[in-house]
Design an enzyme around this catalytic site. Structure first.
Site, PDB file in Angstrom:
ATOM      1  N   ARG A  84       2.397   6.940  -9.474  1.00  0.00           N
ATOM      2  CA  ARG A  84       2.658   7.565  -8.698  1.00  0.00           C
ATOM      3  C   ARG A  84       2.006   8.379  -8.652  1.00  0.00           C
ATOM      4  NH1 ARG A  84       5.643   2.454  -6.139  1.00  0.00           N
ATOM      5  NH2 ARG A  84       5.392   2.624  -4.461  1.00  0.00           N
ATOM      6  N   ARG A 139       7.765   6.982   2.926  1.00  0.00           N
ATOM      7  CA  ARG A 139       7.024   6.675   1.976  1.00  0.00           C
ATOM      8  C   ARG A 139       5.164   6.792   2.106  1.00  0.00           C
ATOM      9  NH1 ARG A 139       9.778   1.565   2.468  1.00  0.00           N
ATOM     10  NH2 ARG A 139       8.731   0.302   1.004  1.00  0.00           N
ATOM     11  N   ARG A 150      15.495  -4.891   2.259  1.00  0.00           N
ATOM     12  CA  ARG A 150      15.639  -3.036   1.454  1.00  0.00           C
ATOM     13  C   ARG A 150      15.490  -2.617   2.135  1.00  0.00           C
ATOM     14  NH1 ARG A 150      10.097  -3.263  -1.965  1.00  0.00           N
ATOM     15  NH2 ARG A 150      10.577  -1.022  -1.436  1.00  0.00           N
ATOM     16  N   ARG A 159       9.669  -7.810   5.747  1.00  0.00           N
ATOM     17  CA  ARG A 159       9.835  -7.893   4.746  1.00  0.00           C
ATOM     18  C   ARG A 159      11.014  -8.436   4.905  1.00  0.00           C
ATOM     19  NH1 ARG A 159       7.510  -4.304  -0.252  1.00  0.00           N
ATOM     20  NH2 ARG A 159       8.088  -3.047   1.199  1.00  0.00           N
ATOM     21  N   LYS A 196       0.708  -5.361  -3.385  1.00  0.00           N
ATOM     22  CA  LYS A 196       0.770  -5.603  -4.402  1.00  0.00           C
ATOM     23  C   LYS A 196       1.985  -6.816  -5.133  1.00  0.00           C
ATOM     24  CE  LYS A 196       2.852  -0.819  -4.422  1.00  0.00           C
ATOM     25  NZ  LYS A 196       2.656  -0.475  -2.783  1.00  0.00           N
TER      26      LYS A 196
HETATM   27  P1  ADP Z   1       4.580  -4.106  -1.527  1.00  0.00           P
HETATM   28  O1  ADP Z   1       4.508  -4.568  -2.879  1.00  0.00           O
HETATM   29  O2  ADP Z   1       2.643  -3.948  -1.612  1.00  0.00           O
HETATM   30  O3  ADP Z   1       4.667  -3.511  -0.860  1.00  0.00           O
HETATM   31  P2  ADP Z   1       4.539  -6.826  -0.383  1.00  0.00           P
HETATM   32  O4  ADP Z   1       3.728  -8.009  -1.536  1.00  0.00           O
HETATM   33  O5  ADP Z   1       6.073  -6.517  -0.573  1.00  0.00           O
HETATM   34  O6  ADP Z   1       4.033  -5.383  -0.793  1.00  0.00           O
HETATM   35  O7  ADP Z   1       3.990  -7.088   1.068  1.00  0.00           O
HETATM   36  C1  ADP Z   1       4.898  -6.906   1.584  1.00  0.00           C
HETATM   37  C2  ADP Z   1       5.222  -7.167   3.051  1.00  0.00           C
HETATM   38  O8  ADP Z   1       4.089  -8.050   3.693  1.00  0.00           O
HETATM   39  C3  ADP Z   1       5.756  -8.609   2.812  1.00  0.00           C
HETATM   40  O9  ADP Z   1       6.457  -9.483   3.330  1.00  0.00           O
HETATM   41  C4  ADP Z   1       4.941 -10.037   2.504  1.00  0.00           C
HETATM   42  O10 ADP Z   1       5.503 -11.432   1.964  1.00  0.00           O
HETATM   43  C5  ADP Z   1       3.504  -9.386   3.836  1.00  0.00           C
HETATM   44  N1  ADP Z   1       2.377  -9.711   2.760  1.00  0.00           N
HETATM   45  C6  ADP Z   1       2.192  -9.589   1.877  1.00  0.00           C
HETATM   46  N2  ADP Z   1       0.229  -9.912   1.521  1.00  0.00           N
HETATM   47  C7  ADP Z   1      -0.001 -10.327   2.981  1.00  0.00           C
HETATM   48  C8  ADP Z   1      -0.663 -10.755   3.562  1.00  0.00           C
HETATM   49  N3  ADP Z   1      -2.363 -10.652   2.753  1.00  0.00           N
HETATM   50  N4  ADP Z   1      -1.204 -11.626   4.636  1.00  0.00           N
HETATM   51  C9  ADP Z   1       0.427 -11.371   5.352  1.00  0.00           C
HETATM   52  N5  ADP Z   1       1.700 -11.049   4.959  1.00  0.00           N
HETATM   53  C10 ADP Z   1       1.330  -9.988   3.287  1.00  0.00           C
HETATM   54  P1  ADP Z   2       6.487  -0.734  -2.139  1.00  0.00           P
HETATM   55  O1  ADP Z   2       5.164  -0.421  -2.710  1.00  0.00           O
HETATM   56  O2  ADP Z   2       6.742  -0.699  -0.881  1.00  0.00           O
HETATM   57  O3  ADP Z   2       7.274   1.005  -1.528  1.00  0.00           O
HETATM   58  P2  ADP Z   2       8.305  -0.112  -4.193  1.00  0.00           P
HETATM   59  O4  ADP Z   2       9.509  -1.588  -5.107  1.00  0.00           O
HETATM   60  O5  ADP Z   2       7.198   0.013  -5.106  1.00  0.00           O
HETATM   61  O6  ADP Z   2       7.714  -0.932  -3.606  1.00  0.00           O
HETATM   62  O7  ADP Z   2       8.768   0.984  -4.631  1.00  0.00           O
HETATM   63  C1  ADP Z   2       9.952   1.167  -4.110  1.00  0.00           C
HETATM   64  C2  ADP Z   2      10.354   3.108  -4.003  1.00  0.00           C
HETATM   65  O8  ADP Z   2      10.898   2.771  -5.517  1.00  0.00           O
HETATM   66  C3  ADP Z   2       9.748   4.084  -4.011  1.00  0.00           C
HETATM   67  O9  ADP Z   2       9.930   4.139  -2.366  1.00  0.00           O
HETATM   68  C4  ADP Z   2      10.200   5.013  -4.945  1.00  0.00           C
HETATM   69  O10 ADP Z   2      11.196   6.037  -4.212  1.00  0.00           O
HETATM   70  C5  ADP Z   2      10.494   4.455  -5.864  1.00  0.00           C
HETATM   71  N1  ADP Z   2       9.453   4.160  -7.079  1.00  0.00           N
HETATM   72  C6  ADP Z   2       8.849   3.032  -7.212  1.00  0.00           C
HETATM   73  N2  ADP Z   2       7.362   3.179  -8.493  1.00  0.00           N
HETATM   74  C7  ADP Z   2       7.904   4.405  -8.445  1.00  0.00           C
HETATM   75  C8  ADP Z   2       7.320   5.502  -9.426  1.00  0.00           C
HETATM   76  N3  ADP Z   2       6.132   4.988 -10.213  1.00  0.00           N
HETATM   77  N4  ADP Z   2       7.343   6.850  -9.239  1.00  0.00           N
HETATM   78  C9  ADP Z   2       8.523   7.566  -8.269  1.00  0.00           C
HETATM   79  N5  ADP Z   2       9.077   6.499  -7.740  1.00  0.00           N
HETATM   80  C10 ADP Z   2       8.570   5.102  -7.802  1.00  0.00           C
END
Ligand code: ADP
Ligand code: ADP
Ligand code: ZN
Length: 215
Positions: free
Chosen positions: A88, A171, A160, A127, A13
């Site tokens: 969410r 999660r 992270r 990541r 995302k």
């Molecule tokens: P999210 O915001 O959904 O948690 P991220 O965009 O931070 O996901 O991506 C999670 C990890 O996977 C990061 O290390 C990112 O660089 C990697 N990643 C994201 N999309 C791809 C892809 N299409 N191919 C390979 N690695 C990816």
């Molecule tokens: P990822 O998609 O990789 O879990 P985010 O950066 O979107 O990463 O979210 C990290 C953390 O921040 C989540 O696991 C949660 O603890 C908190 N968080 C983010 N967005 C929300 C939301 N809409 N509602 C509640 N908690 C949230």
């Protein structure tokens, strides 16, 4: 253009949102990023939120809805925005609908980035994020030129605190029980688009772009 990025943790995302907001010059509203920024600034909301984030739990709907409400009330979000990681829960989706109705607007598209759990686990383990500018790297698929250093700003890369195995498991469970039901909610509105997130970065982006061009 008002769009929303959904998908389990690690689906991509944040990576895809960064490309979309760059290309279309949209304000990006990422609740996870706002919580991490608030924590970095020593803001009480950030410190409270980090207790939940570290364990992989969701921050309360009240706090989360309030930071989004404040952000959406800023001028730059009047005509377009990209929401990443919000809503969410069903309660958050209802709150968002209320905010948008007040603004006299609605969402144009909801992207659901799909991935298998194996890929998600691997992505979160590998990541790394820049402490200064928040650019995201992957130790195999988006490798920084110099180990541990951000290509863009020279900042330090870190893992992270919620990308631990325990937190990732939690999660994913929460995603299944609390967030997945929202897909139905947006599907019924006819604005849900599924995107295969297991392709290379640019292919995922192309699939998103094809939808945006037709909006
Ligand atoms: P999210 O915001 O959904 O948690 P991220 O965009 O931070 O996901 O991506 C999670 C990890 O996977 C990061 O290390 C990112 O660089 C990697 N990643 C994201 N999309 C791809 C892809 N299409 N191919 C390979 N690695 C990816
Ligand atoms: P990822 O998609 O990789 O879990 P985010 O950066 O979107 O990463 O979210 C990290 C953390 O921040 C989540 O696991 C949660 O603890 C908190 N968080 C983010 N967005 C929300 C939301 N809409 N509602 C509640 N908690 C949230
Ligand atoms: Zn950086």
């Amino acid at each position: 253009m008002k769009i929303l990025m959904m998908g389990p943790p690690g689906a991509g995302k944040g990576s895809q949102s960064a490309k979309v907001v760059d290309h279309y010059d949209l304000p990006s509203i990422s609740t996870g990023q706002m919580f991490r920024d608030a924590y970095k600034n020593g803001d009480p909301i950030g410190i409270e939120a980090m207790k939940y984030i570290k364990k992989g739990e969701l921050v309360s709907d009240d706090i989360t809805n309030e930071i989004v409400r404040l952000r959406l009330s800023k001028n730059d979000a009047e005509n377009s925005f990209l929401l990443d990681g919000f809503p969410r829960t069903v309660a958050q989706a209802a709150a968002l609908d209320g905010m948008l109705t007040k603004m006299g607007t609605k969402l144009d598209a909801v992207f659901n980035i799909l991935s298998s759990n194996d890929v998600l686990f691997e992505r979160m383990e590998q990541r790394r994020v820049c402490r200064s500018c928040d650019t995201t790297y992957h130790l195999k698929f988006k490798i920084p030129k110099e180990c541990g250093v951000c290509d863009k700003c020279g900042g330090e890369l870190y893992q992270r605190p919620d990308d631990t195995l325990e937190s990732v498991k939690r999660r994913l469970e929460i995603y299944e029980t609390k967030t997945r039901p929202l897909l139905d909610y947006y599907d019924k509105k006819g604005i849900l688009y599924h995107i295969n997130g297991m392709q290379p970065f640019d292919n995922v982006y192309n699939d998103i772009e094809l939808v945006i061009r037709d909006l």
